[in-house]
Write a protein that holds these residues in place. Structure first.
Motif, PDB file in Angstrom:
ATOM      1  N   THR A 253       1.645   1.842 -14.957  1.00  0.00           N
ATOM      2  CA  THR A 253       0.220   2.100 -14.663  1.00  0.00           C
ATOM      3  C   THR A 253      -0.702   1.346 -15.613  1.00  0.00           C
ATOM      4  OG1 THR A 253       0.287   4.075 -16.076  1.00  0.00           O
ATOM      5  CG2 THR A 253       0.721   4.383 -13.720  1.00  0.00           C
TER       6      THR A 253
ATOM      7  N   GLN B 219       2.461   1.761  -3.374  1.00  0.00           N
ATOM      8  CA  GLN B 219       1.453   2.230  -4.324  1.00  0.00           C
ATOM      9  C   GLN B 219       1.152   3.715  -4.123  1.00  0.00           C
ATOM     10  OE1 GLN B 219      -2.403   0.452  -3.872  1.00  0.00           O
ATOM     11  NE2 GLN B 219      -2.970   0.802  -6.009  1.00  0.00           N
ATOM     12  N   ARG B 220       1.111   4.144  -2.872  1.00  0.00           N
ATOM     13  CA  ARG B 220       0.772   5.542  -2.580  1.00  0.00           C
ATOM     14  C   ARG B 220       1.913   6.496  -2.931  1.00  0.00           C
ATOM     15  NH1 ARG B 220      -3.580   5.871   1.142  1.00  0.00           N
ATOM     16  NH2 ARG B 220      -5.114   4.361   0.381  1.00  0.00           N
ATOM     17  N   ILE B 221       3.141   6.131  -2.592  1.00  0.00           N
ATOM     18  CA  ILE B 221       4.253   7.066  -2.780  1.00  0.00           C
ATOM     19  C   ILE B 221       4.978   6.838  -4.103  1.00  0.00           C
ATOM     20  CG2 ILE B 221       4.555   7.193  -0.282  1.00  0.00           C
ATOM     21  CD1 ILE B 221       7.082   5.494  -0.568  1.00  0.00           C
ATOM     22  N   SER B 222       4.648   5.754  -4.809  1.00  0.00           N
ATOM     23  CA  SER B 222       5.305   5.412  -6.080  1.00  0.00           C
ATOM     24  C   SER B 222       6.823   5.349  -5.933  1.00  0.00           C
ATOM     25  CB  SER B 222       4.919   6.422  -7.168  1.00  0.00           C
ATOM     26  OG  SER B 222       3.546   6.352  -7.457  1.00  0.00           O
TER      27      SER B 222
ATOM     28  N   VAL C 137       0.836  -1.205   0.000  1.00  0.00           N
ATOM     29  CA  VAL C 137       0.000   0.000   0.000  1.00  0.00           C
ATOM     30  C   VAL C 137       0.868   1.252   0.000  1.00  0.00           C
ATOM     31  CG1 VAL C 137      -1.677   1.331   1.333  1.00  0.00           C
ATOM     32  CG2 VAL C 137      -1.960  -1.139   1.101  1.00  0.00           C
ATOM     33  N   ILE C 138       1.921   1.246   0.816  1.00  0.00           N
ATOM     34  CA  ILE C 138       2.809   2.414   0.885  1.00  0.00           C
ATOM     35  C   ILE C 138       3.480   2.664  -0.459  1.00  0.00           C
ATOM     36  CG2 ILE C 138       4.964   3.255   1.891  1.00  0.00           C
ATOM     37  CD1 ILE C 138       4.137   1.916   4.506  1.00  0.00           C
TER      38      ILE C 138
END
Length: 384
Positions: A363, A192-195, A189-190
């Motif tokens: 993406t 994915q959020r911060i790329s 999740v991290i």
């Protein structure tokens, strides 16, 4: 995937330990027949994949038969060597060294064949063209060694030093197995959020190093709670690397190469597991022969010391004093060395992680592959 691995990895030792403790060790193998049959049925019913409209004879031509033969022969040779080493034959024996050397040379030959000869390579050399991808595969390998080695040998600590039975030792390992899964979910999740994947991976390796070093401080009298806490540190680190190491492998390549990259990634992880168990057995074997009382070792003539370790464990709780404490101390000291060795291997993983560059995460996916029902659903939504 990591969540499923953690659940299975945590429940497996308890189920297996319970069967072994009751004398039903054959069911350790029979039980898997039911599991595999169930999974095969689920796949057949629910996994509807796209199929290329290519004639069968064309598909057969696109299989890298020679490459498959080389990699299967090479890895089999290495597996045989590592299975025999220190158990059936000494490491210095030709029966170990010859298949090990031939297997390693075969792996290099496989890469050369894939790069320069094969028309349809199993492992396109372009997958290894960037230092970021190489770093990802290396980290996957080192993490696989640490993960399997700790998972396999941590129960020895509880059985040899804490008088735990096989089932109880499986429960005592929950600190490791049931932190890997949530850590992997949080890490995904991290990322994915911060790329970004490098920073979480550095954090993961530091946790593994610190956790293994702390495990290396445990002796036979250390509290269980300390061991649980140290296991949790290692588990969080390994869970992070378990899921994060996909990204440096996939980010530098086009999405249409993801299939080959993931196949090679899985191969590297499974290959590492062989080395993890072997490294643990070798360290334990060498340390026990130095630390166990010599008069006690003479009770096991002709056996290797890895076999002695597993023969001794069930009898430790019934040994007279002070022999019992001496044997417990020998096991604790031997395992301390092993945990420190794993901290060093994790250090190699951290060094390998420094080679990574930042690449934007993909993406999109390769629309030529996937489940049939997903496309149907998407088309229906577009039509609506």
């Amino acid at each position: 995937m990591a969540l499923a691995f953690g659940i299975g990895g945590g429940s497996g030792p308890v189920i297996g330990g319970s069967l072994a403790e009751r004398g039903h060790w054959r069911w350790l193998f029979y039980f898997n027949l039911f599991i595999c049959g169930l999974v095969a049925a689920l796949l057949a019913v629910f996994l509807c994949l796209k199929k290329p409209n290519t004639p069968l004879h064309e598909k057969l031509k696109q299989i890298d038969w020679i490459g498959n033969l080389i990699i299967v022969a090479s890895t089999t040779s290495i597996v045989i060597a590592l299975s025999w080493a220190g158990i059936q034959f000494p490491w210095s024996s030709a029966k170990v060294l010859v298949p090990l050397i031939l297997g390693i040379l075969g792996l290099f030959g496989f890469l050369a064949y894939e790069a320069f000869v094969s028309e349809f390579p199993i492992v396109p050399i372009s997958l290894l063209a960037s230092r970021t991808a190489l770093s990802g595969y290396a980290q996957n390998y080192f993490n696989g060694i640490v993960l399997v080695c700790i998972s396999y040998w941590i129960s020895v600590y509880f059985q040899a030093c804490k008088d735990a039975g096989p089932t109880a030792a499986g429960v005592d390992s929950f600190g490791l197995s049931y932190t890997i899964s949530p850590a992997s979910v949080v890490a995904s999740v991290i990322i994915q959020r911060i790329s970004r994947y490098r920073q979480p991976m550095w954090f993961g390796w530091i946790l593994i190093i610190v956790g293994c070093a702390l495990l290396g401080t445990l002796d036979e009298n250390s509290s269980r709670s300390m061991c649980y806490g140290f296991q949790a540190l290692v588990g969080v680190g390994m869970g992070t690397i378990y899921v994060a190491s996909y990204f440096p492998v996939l980010a530098p390549i086009p999405v249409y190469q993801s299939t080959a990259a993931l196949a090679f990634f899985t191969f590297v992880r499974n290959f590492a597991s062989i080395w993890g168990i072997t490294i643990g057995g070798t360290v334990l074997q060498n340390q026990l022969v130095k630390r166990l009382p010599s008069t006690f070792l003479t009770q096991f003539p002709g056996g290797t010391h890895t076999q002695i370790a597993f023969e001794v464990i069930p009898s430790i709780r019934n040994l007279p004093q002070p022999l019992k404490d001496q044997v417990r101390h020998a096991f604790a000291g031997s395992l301390q060395v092993l945990w420190n060795v794993l901290a060093g291997i994790a250090g190699l993983g951290l060094v390998a992680s420094l080679l990574m560059k930042h690449h934007p995460l993909h993406t999109s996916v390769d629309s030529n592959w996937g489940r049939v029902d997903v496309d149907v659903k998407e088309k229906d939504e577009v039509a609506a």
